[in-house]
Enzyme design. Structure first.
Site, PDB file in Angstrom:
ATOM      1  N   GLY A 171       0.835  -1.196   0.000  1.00 24.93           N
ATOM      2  CA  GLY A 171       0.000   0.000   0.000  1.00 24.93           C
ATOM      3  C   GLY A 171       0.868   1.244   0.000  1.00 24.93           C
ATOM      4  O   GLY A 171       2.032   1.206   0.424  1.00 24.93           O
TER       5      GLY A 171
ATOM      6  N   GLN B 267       2.918  10.050   1.125  1.00 21.52           N
ATOM      7  CA  GLN B 267       4.215   9.360   1.165  1.00 21.52           C
ATOM      8  C   GLN B 267       5.081   9.695  -0.043  1.00 21.52           C
ATOM      9  O   GLN B 267       6.292   9.450  -0.017  1.00 21.52           O
ATOM     10  CB  GLN B 267       4.013   7.837   1.247  1.00 21.52           C
ATOM     11  CG  GLN B 267       3.442   7.387   2.589  1.00 21.52           C
ATOM     12  CD  GLN B 267       3.302   5.883   2.631  1.00 21.52           C
ATOM     13  OE1 GLN B 267       2.336   5.340   2.134  1.00 21.52           O
ATOM     14  NE2 GLN B 267       4.282   5.206   3.191  1.00 21.52           N
TER      15      GLN B 267
ATOM     16  N   CYS C  65       5.869  -0.015   7.246  1.00 17.07           N
ATOM     17  CA  CYS C  65       5.493   1.135   6.427  1.00 17.07           C
ATOM     18  C   CYS C  65       6.695   1.537   5.585  1.00 17.07           C
ATOM     19  O   CYS C  65       7.820   1.586   6.100  1.00 17.07           O
ATOM     20  CB  CYS C  65       5.083   2.288   7.335  1.00 17.07           C
ATOM     21  SG  CYS C  65       4.623   3.781   6.452  1.00 17.07           S
ATOM     22  N   LEU C  66       6.462   1.836   4.329  1.00 20.62           N
ATOM     23  CA  LEU C  66       7.569   2.241   3.455  1.00 20.62           C
ATOM     24  C   LEU C  66       8.210   3.541   3.932  1.00 20.62           C
ATOM     25  O   LEU C  66       9.351   3.837   3.578  1.00 20.62           O
ATOM     26  CB  LEU C  66       7.084   2.387   2.010  1.00 20.62           C
ATOM     27  CG  LEU C  66       6.609   1.079   1.350  1.00 20.62           C
ATOM     28  CD1 LEU C  66       6.031   1.367  -0.033  1.00 20.62           C
ATOM     29  CD2 LEU C  66       7.739   0.068   1.257  1.00 20.62           C
TER      30      LEU C  66
ATOM     31  N   HIS D 180      -4.411   1.338   7.588  1.00 18.76           N
ATOM     32  CA  HIS D 180      -3.065   1.926   7.609  1.00 18.76           C
ATOM     33  C   HIS D 180      -2.959   3.065   6.593  1.00 18.76           C
ATOM     34  O   HIS D 180      -2.479   4.158   6.910  1.00 18.76           O
ATOM     35  CB  HIS D 180      -2.048   0.824   7.309  1.00 18.76           C
ATOM     36  CG  HIS D 180      -0.623   1.273   7.239  1.00 18.76           C
ATOM     37  ND1 HIS D 180       0.336   0.867   8.145  1.00 18.76           N
ATOM     38  CD2 HIS D 180       0.016   2.106   6.366  1.00 18.76           C
ATOM     39  CE1 HIS D 180       1.494   1.436   7.826  1.00 18.76           C
ATOM     40  NE2 HIS D 180       1.332   2.194   6.750  1.00 18.76           N
ATOM     41  N   GLU D 181      -3.412   2.809   5.362  1.00 22.11           N
ATOM     42  CA  GLU D 181      -3.273   3.826   4.315  1.00 22.11           C
ATOM     43  C   GLU D 181      -4.181   5.021   4.568  1.00 22.11           C
ATOM     44  O   GLU D 181      -3.778   6.168   4.347  1.00 22.11           O
ATOM     45  CB  GLU D 181      -3.543   3.223   2.930  1.00 22.11           C
ATOM     46  CG  GLU D 181      -2.595   2.105   2.506  1.00 22.11           C
ATOM     47  CD  GLU D 181      -1.126   2.417   2.717  1.00 22.11           C
ATOM     48  OE1 GLU D 181      -0.719   3.590   2.615  1.00 22.11           O
ATOM     49  OE2 GLU D 181      -0.365   1.472   3.016  1.00 22.11           O
TER      50      GLU D 181
ATOM     51  N   HIS E 207      -2.726   7.519   6.916  1.00 18.92           N
ATOM     52  CA  HIS E 207      -1.738   8.425   6.311  1.00 18.92           C
ATOM     53  C   HIS E 207      -2.384   9.727   5.828  1.00 18.92           C
ATOM     54  O   HIS E 207      -1.742  10.782   5.823  1.00 18.92           O
ATOM     55  CB  HIS E 207      -1.064   7.771   5.093  1.00 18.92           C
ATOM     56  CG  HIS E 207       0.113   6.908   5.428  1.00 18.92           C
ATOM     57  ND1 HIS E 207       1.261   7.403   6.010  1.00 18.92           N
ATOM     58  CD2 HIS E 207       0.343   5.583   5.232  1.00 18.92           C
ATOM     59  CE1 HIS E 207       2.137   6.416   6.158  1.00 18.92           C
ATOM     60  NE2 HIS E 207       1.603   5.300   5.699  1.00 18.92           N
TER      61      HIS E 207
HETATM   62 ZN    ZN Z   1       2.518   3.464   5.672  1.00 18.67          ZN
END
Ligand code: ZN
Length: 158
Positions: A46, A51, A89-90, A131-132, A135
């Site tokens: 995701g 991000q 998380c990236l 999660h997304e 953000h």
């Molecule tokens: Zn994330």
């Protein structure tokens, strides 16, 4: 299409609230394509627009169930159950931590043609949606971890 630079924890943009998308434009089409490419390149499941430095309410998710999702202006309309598991998380490379999430969510959004869709997710997909969407309101999973972050040598998950 292009791979965009993924912002990492400490970058103020990850803590801002994103704006709704009012209309589809060629720029946003390109952004969505780039978000998918960036997510796949980083082996994520995701990615949210902030991000990659864009404060718009757009996320892409692919939990490898054959159904890649682009969710625009997404809102969770119902949730139930509970799951506790490792999350990554990236934007927090090399780290993971345990987070409790609903086990099932129903999410309303627009697709890339700006048509209303309803997406239902369980387990990993429910976790990825939560999660997304977090953000988009400047929330990182590290805010929610139960017992702190730890180093994770496995590839990033989302
Ligand atoms: Zn994330």
């Amino acid at each position: 299409m292009a791979i965009r630079n993924i912002r990492v924890d400490g970058d103020d943009i990850l803590r801002k609230t994103c704006k709704e998308v009012k209309e589809m434009t060629p720029r946003i089409e390109t952004l969505i394509d780039d978000m998918f490419e960036t997510m796949y390149d980083a082996n994520g499941v995701g990615l949210a627009a902030p991000q990659v430095g864009i404060l718009k309410r757009i996320v892409v998710i692919d939990v490898m169930d054959g159904n890649p999702l682009c969710l625009i202006n997404p809102v969770i309309v119902s949730e139930d159950g509970e799951q506790t598991g490792e999350e990554g998380c990236l934007s927090l490379p090399g780290l993971s931590g345990e987070v409790t999430r609903p086990n099932h969510v129903v999410c309303k959004a627009l697709d890339r043609d700006m048509n209303e869709i309803v997406v239902e997710g369980e387990e990993l997909l429910a976790r990825a949606i939560c999660h997304e969407l977090d953000h988009l309101d400047g929330v990182l999973y590290k805010d929610l971890v139960i017992d702190g972050l730890h180093r994770n040598d496995l590839p990033e998950e989302d």
